[in-house]
Design an enzyme around this catalytic site. Structure first.
Site, short mmCIF file in Angstrom:
data_model
loop_
_atom_site.label_atom_id
_atom_site.label_comp_id
_atom_site.label_asym_id
_atom_site.label_seq_id
_atom_site.Cartn_x
_atom_site.Cartn_y
_atom_site.Cartn_z
N LEU A 25 -3.99 4.38 8.31
CA LEU A 25 -4.28 3.82 6.98
C LEU A 25 -4.29 2.30 7.03
CD1 LEU A 25 -1.92 6.10 4.88
CD2 LEU A 25 -4.40 6.02 4.66
N SER A 55 -2.40 -1.36 9.45
CA SER A 55 -1.50 -1.79 10.52
C SER A 55 -0.98 -3.18 10.22
CB SER A 55 -2.25 -1.77 11.86
OG SER A 55 -3.29 -2.70 11.81
N GLY A 56 0.00 -3.59 10.99
CA GLY A 56 0.59 -4.92 10.80
C GLY A 56 1.44 -5.24 12.02
N ASN A 57 2.22 -6.31 11.92
CA ASN A 57 3.11 -6.73 13.00
C ASN A 57 4.06 -5.63 13.44
OD1 ASN A 57 2.36 -9.30 13.52
ND2 ASN A 57 3.70 -10.18 11.93
N GLY A 95 3.74 -2.37 13.32
CA GLY A 95 3.15 -1.16 13.90
C GLY A 95 2.02 -0.66 13.04
N VAL A 142 0.44 2.26 9.89
CA VAL A 142 0.70 3.16 8.76
C VAL A 142 -0.24 4.35 8.91
CG1 VAL A 142 0.76 3.40 6.24
CG2 VAL A 142 1.34 1.20 7.27
N LYS A 157 5.00 4.53 7.56
CA LYS A 157 4.98 3.25 8.25
C LYS A 157 5.78 3.43 9.54
CE LYS A 157 5.30 -1.52 6.71
NZ LYS A 157 5.49 -2.40 5.57
N ASP A 215 5.40 -11.26 -2.78
CA ASP A 215 4.13 -11.08 -2.05
C ASP A 215 3.14 -10.31 -2.92
OD1 ASP A 215 2.34 -11.32 -0.01
OD2 ASP A 215 3.33 -9.94 1.38
P1 ATP Z 1 1.46 -7.52 4.89
O1 ATP Z 1 1.06 -8.07 6.23
O2 ATP Z 1 0.41 -7.65 3.81
O3 ATP Z 1 2.82 -7.93 4.45
P2 ATP Z 1 2.47 -5.19 6.04
O4 ATP Z 1 2.14 -5.58 7.44
O5 ATP Z 1 3.87 -5.29 5.57
O6 ATP Z 1 1.50 -5.96 5.08
P3 ATP Z 1 1.76 -2.92 4.50
O7 ATP Z 1 1.02 -3.78 3.51
O8 ATP Z 1 3.01 -2.31 4.00
O9 ATP Z 1 2.02 -3.70 5.83
O10 ATP Z 1 0.78 -1.79 5.04
C1 ATP Z 1 -0.40 -2.09 5.75
C2 ATP Z 1 -1.57 -1.27 5.21
O11 ATP Z 1 -1.28 0.13 5.29
C3 ATP Z 1 -1.87 -1.53 3.73
O12 ATP Z 1 -2.73 -2.63 3.55
C4 ATP Z 1 -2.53 -0.21 3.30
O13 ATP Z 1 -3.88 -0.22 3.66
C5 ATP Z 1 -1.80 0.81 4.16
N1 ATP Z 1 -0.70 1.41 3.39
C6 ATP Z 1 0.59 0.97 3.30
N2 ATP Z 1 1.32 1.75 2.51
C7 ATP Z 1 0.49 2.71 2.04
C8 ATP Z 1 0.65 3.82 1.12
N3 ATP Z 1 1.83 4.10 0.56
N4 ATP Z 1 -0.42 4.59 0.87
C9 ATP Z 1 -1.62 4.32 1.43
N5 ATP Z 1 -1.84 3.29 2.29
C10 ATP Z 1 -0.80 2.49 2.60
#
Ligand code: ATP
Length: 320
Positions: free
Chosen positions: A62, A64-66, A68, A70, A87, A179
């Site tokens: 769905l 990704s980020g630092n 890992g 989702v 996540k 954020d």
């Molecule tokens: P950021 O870098 O913006 O702080 P992050 O690295 O902490 O983000 P998240 O924003 O929590 O990561 O999640 C990354 C992506 O995963 C989101 O942009 C979204 O596309 C998907 N995602 C996260 N949580 C959900 C959810 N509950 N349902 C559907 N998709 C989700």
């Protein structure tokens, strides 16, 4: 951890406190239980740990980020099952800090219980550390709007109003999000938005109504109020500033704010008193509200207790 998990009837209570001018109007979906019933939680969802055996991970990322990735998944309960977003912390020897951050984020989410905030179901400690959340299948608001440019102003207002209800809840419970941006609003349906990403969030203390950051981090500068940049001070009022930027993103159908500008150019622009222009076809009432959210001084800026009813009234006006 103190939890205030009362079964929420926020949306119903808000109807009771709605201004006189709109009380005789026909009840809108957000004032009814429509958002409660289809998503009503069995008791098993009110847990804080998830057994790996009850969790099925599906193919397809769905996001990704630092930390890992989702992934989509299914949480199997005794009588029913629920689609979830998981996540997953990547396995890496040097990520103790990221692990702590993820557990902290889970700790914040666990304390929140509102229809317009992504619910955390629990933490699963297995081959990786996993944070199990309810799924918001249509993904981030900014991307959705970029792909669905024919969306009606009424629909945008409906979604933005839902975000303001979630933020009013956070304000009432003394949490700062830090954020808030269209990328962190996820859609369950085209008519149902939820606030997500509590990675930077803080619970405020009784004594202090703001959080003071120790120093600069990797900050979303274009969404931050002047007092965040100048004094590292974060409060519900600085979330209101971010909410104004989120409104701008929404009415501009997912465009990037302050396009082509660097962070320090944005800071200078704000300090000089200039603000972003109204997005094309943005209702003037909504642009006025954005500008109110961009009031320079935090104590003169409205809170979500003021912003939410404004949006509610406007949404009622264009819906009747
Ligand atoms: P950021 O870098 O913006 O702080 P992050 O690295 O902490 O983000 P998240 O924003 O929590 O990561 O999640 C990354 C992506 O995963 C989101 O942009 C979204 O596309 C998907 N995602 C996260 N949580 C959900 C959810 N509950 N349902 C559907 N998709 C989700």
């Amino acid at each position: 951890m103190t939890a205030f998990r009362s079964k929420t009837t926020d949306n119903l209570n808000q109807y009771a406190t709605r201004p006189e001018s709109t009380k005789n109007a026909e009840a809108m979906p957000m004032d009814t239980e429509v958002y409660e019933s289809p998503y009503a939680d069995p008791d098993e969802l009110r847990t804080s740990t998830v057994d790996r055996k009850q969790l099925i991970l599906e193919d397809g990322e769905l996001g990704s980020g630092n930390f890992g990735t989702v992934m989509k998944g299914i949480y199997k309960m005794r009588k029913t099952e629920k689609q979830v977003a998981v996540k997953i912390l990547k396995n890496d020897d040097n990520n103790a800090a990221v692990r702590d951050e993820m557990l902290r984020e889970a700790g914040v989410m666990q304390q929140l219980d509102n229809p317009y905030i992504v619910r955390m179901i629990g933490i699963c400690e297995a081959e990786n550390l996993m944070l199990v959340m309810e799924l918001a299948d249509l993904g981030p608001l900014n991307k959705f709007l970029q792909k669905n440019r024919q969306i009606a102003v009424r629909n945008i207002t409906e979604l933005v109003h839902q975000v303001s209800m979630g933020m009013k809840y956070l304000e009432e419970h003394n949490f700062v999000h830090r954020d808030l941006a269209a990328r962190n609003v996820l859609l369950v349906t085209q008519h149902y938005a939820k606030i997500s990403d509590f990675g930077l969030s803080k619970a405020l203390t009784e004594e202090e109504n703001y959080y003071k950051a120790k120093g600069h981090g990797k900050w979303p500068v274009k969404w931050y109020a002047p007092e965040c940049m100048n004094f590292f001070k974060f409060s519900c009022k600085s979330d209101v500033w971010s909410f104004g930027v989120l409104m701008w993103e929404a009415y501009s159908l997912g465009q990037k704010p302050y396009k082509g500008m660097k962070g320090n150019e944005v800071i200078q622009m704000i300090e000089s008193g200039e603000r972003m222009a109204a997005p094309a076809n943005c209702p003037p009432e909504m642009y006025e509200l954005m500008k109110k959210c961009w009031t320079y001084k935090a104590d003169e800026r409205p809170g979500f207790n003021v912003v939410e009813p404004r949006l509610r009234d406007y949404y009622y006006d264009i819906s009747q």
